[in-house]
Scaffold this active site. Structure first.
Site, PDB file in Angstrom:
ATOM      1  N   ARG A  95       0.893  -1.169   0.000  1.00 38.72           N
ATOM      2  CA  ARG A  95       0.000   0.000   0.000  1.00 38.72           C
ATOM      3  C   ARG A  95       0.933   1.221   0.000  1.00 38.72           C
ATOM      4  NH1 ARG A  95      -5.185  -2.656   0.526  1.00 38.72           N
ATOM      5  NH2 ARG A  95      -4.795  -4.552   1.674  1.00 38.72           N
ATOM      6  N   ASP A 150     -11.927 -10.492  -2.216  1.00 38.50           N
ATOM      7  CA  ASP A 150     -13.186 -10.072  -1.595  1.00 38.50           C
ATOM      8  C   ASP A 150     -14.384 -10.014  -2.543  1.00 38.50           C
ATOM      9  OD1 ASP A 150     -12.132  -9.772   0.941  1.00 38.50           O
ATOM     10  OD2 ASP A 150     -11.432  -7.721   0.552  1.00 38.50           O
ATOM     11  N   ARG A 194     -13.485  -7.460   5.395  1.00 35.45           N
ATOM     12  CA  ARG A 194     -13.664  -6.365   6.363  1.00 35.45           C
ATOM     13  C   ARG A 194     -14.907  -5.544   6.003  1.00 35.45           C
ATOM     14  NH1 ARG A 194      -8.473  -3.481   6.343  1.00 35.45           N
ATOM     15  NH2 ARG A 194      -7.646  -5.563   6.534  1.00 35.45           N
TER      16      ARG A 194
HETATM   17  P1  ATP Z   1      -7.896  -4.398  -1.720  1.00 38.94           P
HETATM   18  O1  ATP Z   1      -9.239  -4.796  -2.273  1.00 38.94           O
HETATM   19  O2  ATP Z   1      -6.993  -5.538  -1.530  1.00 38.94           O
HETATM   20  O3  ATP Z   1      -7.996  -3.490  -0.521  1.00 38.94           O
HETATM   21  P2  ATP Z   1      -7.237  -1.999  -3.171  1.00 38.94           P
HETATM   22  O4  ATP Z   1      -6.546  -1.754  -4.461  1.00 38.94           O
HETATM   23  O5  ATP Z   1      -8.631  -1.430  -3.058  1.00 38.94           O
HETATM   24  O6  ATP Z   1      -7.182  -3.552  -2.901  1.00 38.94           O
HETATM   25  P3  ATP Z   1      -6.156   0.023  -1.393  1.00 38.94           P
HETATM   26  O7  ATP Z   1      -5.289  -0.104  -0.204  1.00 38.94           O
HETATM   27  O8  ATP Z   1      -7.451   0.733  -1.251  1.00 38.94           O
HETATM   28  O9  ATP Z   1      -6.346  -1.454  -1.954  1.00 38.94           O
HETATM   29  O10 ATP Z   1      -5.343   0.776  -2.546  1.00 38.94           O
HETATM   30  C1  ATP Z   1      -4.083   0.294  -2.971  1.00 38.94           C
HETATM   31  C2  ATP Z   1      -3.196   1.465  -3.265  1.00 38.94           C
HETATM   32  O11 ATP Z   1      -3.771   2.235  -4.325  1.00 38.94           O
HETATM   33  C3  ATP Z   1      -3.054   2.452  -2.106  1.00 38.94           C
HETATM   34  O12 ATP Z   1      -2.085   2.036  -1.173  1.00 38.94           O
HETATM   35  C4  ATP Z   1      -2.633   3.708  -2.849  1.00 38.94           C
HETATM   36  O13 ATP Z   1      -1.272   3.655  -3.178  1.00 38.94           O
HETATM   37  C5  ATP Z   1      -3.446   3.610  -4.151  1.00 38.94           C
HETATM   38  N1  ATP Z   1      -4.668   4.409  -4.013  1.00 38.94           N
HETATM   39  C6  ATP Z   1      -5.761   4.135  -3.265  1.00 38.94           C
HETATM   40  N2  ATP Z   1      -6.670   5.111  -3.356  1.00 38.94           N
HETATM   41  C7  ATP Z   1      -6.132   6.062  -4.151  1.00 38.94           C
HETATM   42  C8  ATP Z   1      -6.564   7.321  -4.643  1.00 38.94           C
HETATM   43  N3  ATP Z   1      -7.739   7.821  -4.298  1.00 38.94           N
HETATM   44  N4  ATP Z   1      -5.749   8.014  -5.456  1.00 38.94           N
HETATM   45  C9  ATP Z   1      -4.551   7.518  -5.817  1.00 38.94           C
HETATM   46  N5  ATP Z   1      -4.078   6.328  -5.398  1.00 38.94           N
HETATM   47  C10 ATP Z   1      -4.847   5.602  -4.587  1.00 38.94           C
END
Ligand code: ATP
Length: 343
Positions: A95, A150, A194
């Site tokens: 992340r 998920d 979650r």
């Molecule tokens: P998971 O379903 O496993 O949580 P995800 O891709 O939704 O996957 P996040 O932790 O929400 O997981 O996002 C991963 C990464 O994407 C973040 O650590 C950040 O670097 C980037 N990211 C998240 N939201 C934003 C945003 N609004 N703008 C730019 N980058 C973002």
């Protein structure tokens, strides 16, 4: 006339230069957010499809964090040999708080340009797609692939890793049920999720649970649950399985309260991270491979800011802005069926 001819020649030259500038020569690929089984199959498909089309491929390690640290490696066909059957992600994932800032996004886009990455495949969840959207706005062509155990991405009925994770959880729950029946216990089994209850719902149906608790249906009544457990016991049931999504939490204390109130031995088991690992199922390997290849084809077709999904039996792609604005709900009829079958 001659002048016109010159103008035409200039215009043609410009078109050709634009085409060359637009043409994808190097594709980058990264995994971001939580890992999911099948991500390696997607990476492998991106690498091999791109190489087959004469492109260069760069792998970015540790998601956006690695992009900002320039952890960028060249990937060959051999680099992805012997990976389709492996869980996790060979590129690692992370992340990255900095990517949420405008400064971080500008830097990430500049690094892509520095390494000649004109198309980027981002494998992750909604957060990762938001990052891809920002990069697309800054001129890096991006395609998102839904990678999360998920199943909580609205534009798709399938996400890479869900099938493996749900089968892992189902097998673990079967084992807990055996011992629960032998000892005539009540079992609370906590699965991941979650904010989303899909793993809990699918396991609830597949494992024949008496009760499914999901973050989307938080207003459960513990007194009614206790009455139901007692009622089942009276009817001669030898076990009572409650599937608890992680977002409900409190499984261990809930077990204590239920045991106290019913006098029935109650145990909580938290399956935890084993749901994230393991060799991907055939479905995850095949769907992830297809989506990986499709991502490259979309980039070659000049598309950007798109997410690949799977809906009603077909692979589709959506604008990231549209995909992020969609809301996903637990299918009410599926939840009703789960409750009906638990009778
Ligand atoms: P998971 O379903 O496993 O949580 P995800 O891709 O939704 O996957 P996040 O932790 O929400 O997981 O996002 C991963 C990464 O994407 C973040 O650590 C950040 O670097 C980037 N990211 C998240 N939201 C934003 C945003 N609004 N703008 C730019 N980058 C973002």
């Amino acid at each position: 006339m001659e002048k016109g001819g010159n103008e035409m020649a200039e215009a043609n030259k410009k078109v050709r230069l634009d085409e060359i500038e637009d043409r994808i020569r190097t594709i980058g690929v990264l995994t971001s957010g939580g890992d999911a089984p099948g991500m390696n199959a997607a990476i492998r498909a991106v690498v091999r499809t791109a190489l087959a089309k004469g492109l260069k491929v760069r792998g970015i390690r540790r998601g956006y964090h690695g992009l900002l640290k320039e952890e960028i490696i060249d990937l060959s066909a051999r680099d992805v040999s012997d990976t389709i059957q492996r869980g996790g992600t060979i590129l690692q994932t992370a992340r990255c708080q900095a990517m949420r800032t405008e400064e971080g996004q500008q830097k990430a886009a500049a690094i892509c340009k520095k390494y000649g990455i004109d198309g980027l495949v981002v494998i992750g969840g909604d957060g990762s797609f938001a990052g891809a959207q920002r990069l697309a706005n800054l001129g890096v062509k991006t395609i998102g692939l839904p990678g999360t155990i998920d199943l909580d991405i609205a534009c798709t009925d399938y996400t890479i890793g869900f099938d493996t994770a749900v089968n892992t959880a189902m097998e673990a729950i079967d084992k807990i049920r055996d011992t629960s029946t032998s000892h005539e216990r009540c079992s609370i089994i906590e699965v991941m999720g979650r904010d989303a209850g899909y793993l809990a719902l699918w396991c609830g149906i597949a494992n024949g649970a008496e009760c499914i608790l999901m973050p989307e249906e938080r207003n459960y009544n513990e007194e009614e649950l206790i009455e139901d457990i007692l009622e089942n016991k009276k009817r001669g049931k030898k076990n009572y399985i409650i599937i608890n999504a992680e977002g409900i939490g409190d499984s261990i204390n809930m077990a204590k309260r239920i045991e106290e109130a019913t006098g029935i031995e109650t145990r909580a088991s938290i399956i935890g991270h084993m749901q994230r690992g393991g060799s991907p199922t055939c479905k995850d390997r095949v769907y992830a491979s297809t989506m990986g290849a499709m991502a490259v084809e979309l980039l070659l077709a000049g598309k950007s800011n798109r997410v690949v999904g799977y809906q009603h039996g077909a692979y589709v792609d959506f604008d990231i802005n549209e995909a992020l604005s969609m809301k996903k709900k637990i299918p009410a009829h599926q939840y009703e069926i789960a409750k009906l079958l638990a009778l």
